[in-house]
Design a protein around this motif. Structure first.
Motif, PDB file in Angstrom:
ATOM      1  N   GLY A   1      30.330  54.990  34.901  1.00  8.09           N
ATOM      2  CA  GLY A   1      30.735  54.554  36.232  1.00  8.09           C
ATOM      3  C   GLY A   1      30.262  53.165  36.615  1.00  8.09           C
ATOM      4  N   LEU A   2      29.843  52.374  35.629  1.00  9.70           N
ATOM      5  CA  LEU A   2      29.421  50.993  35.876  1.00  9.70           C
ATOM      6  C   LEU A   2      30.537  50.034  35.479  1.00  9.70           C
ATOM      7  CD1 LEU A   2      25.780  51.126  34.488  1.00  9.70           C
ATOM      8  CD2 LEU A   2      26.518  51.258  36.882  1.00  9.70           C
ATOM      9  N   VAL A   3      30.580  48.901  36.135  1.00  6.22           N
ATOM     10  CA  VAL A   3      31.588  47.890  35.842  1.00  6.22           C
ATOM     11  C   VAL A   3      31.179  47.127  34.590  1.00  6.22           C
ATOM     12  CG1 VAL A   3      32.810  45.863  36.711  1.00  6.22           C
ATOM     13  CG2 VAL A   3      32.072  47.651  38.306  1.00  6.22           C
ATOM     14  N   VAL A   4      32.070  47.096  33.594  1.00  5.58           N
ATOM     15  CA  VAL A   4      31.803  46.349  32.362  1.00  5.58           C
ATOM     16  C   VAL A   4      32.572  45.038  32.310  1.00  5.58           C
ATOM     17  CG1 VAL A   4      31.139  48.342  30.979  1.00  5.58           C
ATOM     18  CG2 VAL A   4      33.537  47.659  31.068  1.00  5.58           C
ATOM     19  N   ARG A   5      33.674  44.961  33.074  1.00  2.00           N
ATOM     20  CA  ARG A   5      34.454  43.729  33.166  1.00  2.00           C
ATOM     21  C   ARG A   5      35.012  43.639  34.578  1.00  2.00           C
ATOM     22  NH1 ARG A   5      38.513  41.283  28.913  1.00  2.00           N
ATOM     23  NH2 ARG A   5      36.864  42.159  27.687  1.00  2.00           N
TER      24      ARG A   5
ATOM     25  N   LEU B   1      42.645  50.008  47.942  1.00  2.00           N
ATOM     26  CA  LEU B   1      42.040  50.401  46.674  1.00  2.00           C
ATOM     27  C   LEU B   1      43.185  50.817  45.763  1.00  2.00           C
ATOM     28  CD1 LEU B   1      39.719  51.292  44.757  1.00  2.00           C
ATOM     29  CD2 LEU B   1      39.707  53.470  45.990  1.00  2.00           C
ATOM     30  N   LEU B   2      43.343  50.108  44.657  1.00  2.00           N
ATOM     31  CA  LEU B   2      44.382  50.420  43.678  1.00  2.00           C
ATOM     32  C   LEU B   2      43.700  50.985  42.449  1.00  2.00           C
ATOM     33  CD1 LEU B   2      46.385  47.075  44.015  1.00  2.00           C
ATOM     34  CD2 LEU B   2      46.668  49.182  45.338  1.00  2.00           C
ATOM     35  N   VAL B   3      44.144  52.137  41.977  1.00  2.00           N
ATOM     36  CA  VAL B   3      43.480  52.831  40.877  1.00  2.00           C
ATOM     37  C   VAL B   3      44.340  52.757  39.614  1.00  2.00           C
ATOM     38  CG1 VAL B   3      42.558  55.047  40.102  1.00  2.00           C
ATOM     39  CG2 VAL B   3      42.312  54.366  42.492  1.00  2.00           C
ATOM     40  N   GLY B   4      43.686  52.415  38.497  1.00  2.00           N
ATOM     41  CA  GLY B   4      44.361  52.318  37.206  1.00  2.00           C
ATOM     42  C   GLY B   4      43.725  53.244  36.188  1.00  2.00           C
TER      43      GLY B   4
ATOM     44  N   GLU C   1      39.871  35.300  54.458  1.00  2.00           N
ATOM     45  CA  GLU C   1      40.578  35.056  53.205  1.00  2.00           C
ATOM     46  C   GLU C   1      40.743  36.362  52.441  1.00  2.00           C
ATOM     47  OE1 GLU C   1      38.702  30.621  52.505  1.00  2.00           O
ATOM     48  OE2 GLU C   1      37.661  32.371  51.719  1.00  2.00           O
ATOM     49  N   ARG C   2      41.917  36.556  51.881  1.00  2.00           N
ATOM     50  CA  ARG C   2      42.202  37.768  51.110  1.00  2.00           C
ATOM     51  C   ARG C   2      41.721  37.585  49.676  1.00  2.00           C
ATOM     52  NH1 ARG C   2      47.913  40.612  50.109  1.00  2.00           N
ATOM     53  NH2 ARG C   2      47.147  42.742  50.064  1.00  2.00           N
ATOM     54  N   ALA C   3      41.087  38.618  49.147  1.00  2.00           N
ATOM     55  CA  ALA C   3      40.547  38.576  47.791  1.00  2.00           C
ATOM     56  C   ALA C   3      40.747  39.928  47.121  1.00  2.00           C
ATOM     57  CB  ALA C   3      39.060  38.231  47.828  1.00  2.00           C
ATOM     58  N   ALA C   4      40.606  39.918  45.810  1.00  2.00           N
ATOM     59  CA  ALA C   4      40.673  41.163  45.043  1.00  2.00           C
ATOM     60  C   ALA C   4      39.659  41.077  43.920  1.00  2.00           C
ATOM     61  CB  ALA C   4      42.067  41.378  44.475  1.00  2.00           C
ATOM     62  N   GLU C   5      39.070  42.209  43.602  1.00  2.00           N
ATOM     63  CA  GLU C   5      38.190  42.295  42.440  1.00  2.00           C
ATOM     64  C   GLU C   5      38.637  43.499  41.623  1.00  2.00           C
ATOM     65  OE1 GLU C   5      33.494  42.744  41.513  1.00  2.00           O
ATOM     66  OE2 GLU C   5      34.039  41.293  43.074  1.00  2.00           O
ATOM     67  N   THR C   6      39.043  43.214  40.389  1.00  2.00           N
ATOM     68  CA  THR C   6      39.488  44.263  39.475  1.00  2.00           C
ATOM     69  C   THR C   6      38.330  44.629  38.567  1.00  2.00           C
ATOM     70  OG1 THR C   6      41.755  43.471  39.567  1.00  2.00           O
ATOM     71  CG2 THR C   6      41.151  44.843  37.671  1.00  2.00           C
ATOM     72  N   HIS C   7      38.047  45.927  38.487  1.00  2.00           N
ATOM     73  CA  HIS C   7      36.916  46.435  37.717  1.00  2.00           C
ATOM     74  C   HIS C   7      37.386  47.332  36.583  1.00  2.00           C
ATOM     75  CE1 HIS C   7      34.633  46.179  41.764  1.00  2.00           C
ATOM     76  NE2 HIS C   7      34.447  45.073  41.086  1.00  2.00           N
ATOM     77  N   GLU C   8      36.907  47.053  35.388  1.00  2.00           N
ATOM     78  CA  GLU C   8      37.048  47.975  34.262  1.00  2.00           C
ATOM     79  C   GLU C   8      35.722  48.727  34.164  1.00  2.00           C
ATOM     80  OE1 GLU C   8      37.551  47.819  29.451  1.00  2.00           O
ATOM     81  OE2 GLU C   8      38.609  46.296  30.634  1.00  2.00           O
ATOM     82  N   MET C   9      35.801  50.040  34.143  1.00  2.00           N
ATOM     83  CA  MET C   9      34.607  50.875  34.233  1.00  2.00           C
ATOM     84  C   MET C   9      34.220  51.473  32.879  1.00  2.00           C
ATOM     85  SD  MET C   9      34.400  50.439  37.494  1.00  2.00           S
ATOM     86  CE  MET C   9      33.100  51.539  38.030  1.00  2.00           C
ATOM     87  N   ASP C  10      32.922  51.729  32.690  1.00  2.00           N
ATOM     88  CA  ASP C  10      32.468  52.466  31.519  1.00  2.00           C
ATOM     89  C   ASP C  10      32.367  53.950  31.896  1.00  2.00           C
ATOM     90  OD1 ASP C  10      30.010  52.868  32.838  1.00  2.00           O
ATOM     91  OD2 ASP C  10      28.885  51.564  31.499  1.00  2.00           O
ATOM     92  N   PRO C  11      32.106  54.828  30.923  1.00  2.00           N
ATOM     93  CA  PRO C  11      32.041  56.260  31.236  1.00  2.00           C
ATOM     94  C   PRO C  11      30.938  56.629  32.241  1.00  2.00           C
ATOM     95  CG  PRO C  11      32.317  55.939  28.874  1.00  2.00           C
ATOM     96  CD  PRO C  11      32.070  54.577  29.488  1.00  2.00           C
TER      97      PRO C  11
ATOM     98  N   GLY D   1      40.089  51.665  35.458  1.00  2.00           N
ATOM     99  CA  GLY D   1      39.278  51.208  36.578  1.00  2.00           C
ATOM    100  C   GLY D   1      40.101  51.114  37.843  1.00  2.00           C
ATOM    101  N   HIS D   2      39.812  50.100  38.634  1.00  2.00           N
ATOM    102  CA  HIS D   2      40.464  49.970  39.943  1.00  2.00           C
ATOM    103  C   HIS D   2      40.429  48.507  40.397  1.00  2.00           C
ATOM    104  CE1 HIS D   2      36.147  50.863  40.759  1.00  2.00           C
ATOM    105  NE2 HIS D   2      36.303  49.708  41.369  1.00  2.00           N
TER     106      HIS D   2
END
Length: 116
Positions: free
Chosen positions: A104-108, A75-78, A92-102, A81-82
């Motif tokens: 706590g829901l994923v907007v992108r 888990l990488l935190v920015g 298979e290795r995968a990643a999902e990058t999430h931009e969060m709204d205030p 988001g994260h």
């Protein structure tokens, strides 16, 4: 909900194949990208918009891979988001990058996959 709690809910929802719990993590106006979106015929550019389309895409993914599971690796935190890094049922290795709204829901979200 903090990033660790989100990750816990994310993996629990996917590994239970609980479509309601999965889509509950995303905002109504979600923008989601993945190379599999075009492959499954949802959008030629690999991007979908809105929770209804996201639900349809995730339902199709679950139908096509009945053994789908995710095993967390990191888990990488920015600042906005994260990124969740995991392996799927095929290893298979995968990643999902999430931009969060205030709230706590994923907007992108951007899903990426290791091609090696």
């Amino acid at each position: 909900m903090n990033d660790d709690e989100f990750a816990e809910k994310y993996y629990a929802a996917w590994n239970a194949r609980d479509i309601e719990a999965i889509v509950a993590l995303y905002a109504d106006d979600i923008e989601f990208s993945s190379p599999y979106i075009a492959a499954l015929g949802f959008s030629h550019d690999g991007v979908i918009h809105g929770k209804a389309m996201l639900r349809a895409y995730f339902e199709r993914a679950l139908e096509r891979a009945p053994q789908l599971t995710f095993s967390p690796e990191a888990l990488l935190v920015g600042a906005r988001g994260h990124t969740l890094i995991y392996r799927n049922h095929r290893g298979e290795r995968a990643a999902e990058t999430h931009e969060m709204d205030p709230a706590g829901l994923v907007v992108r979200a951007d899903a990426t996959y290791d091609t090696n």
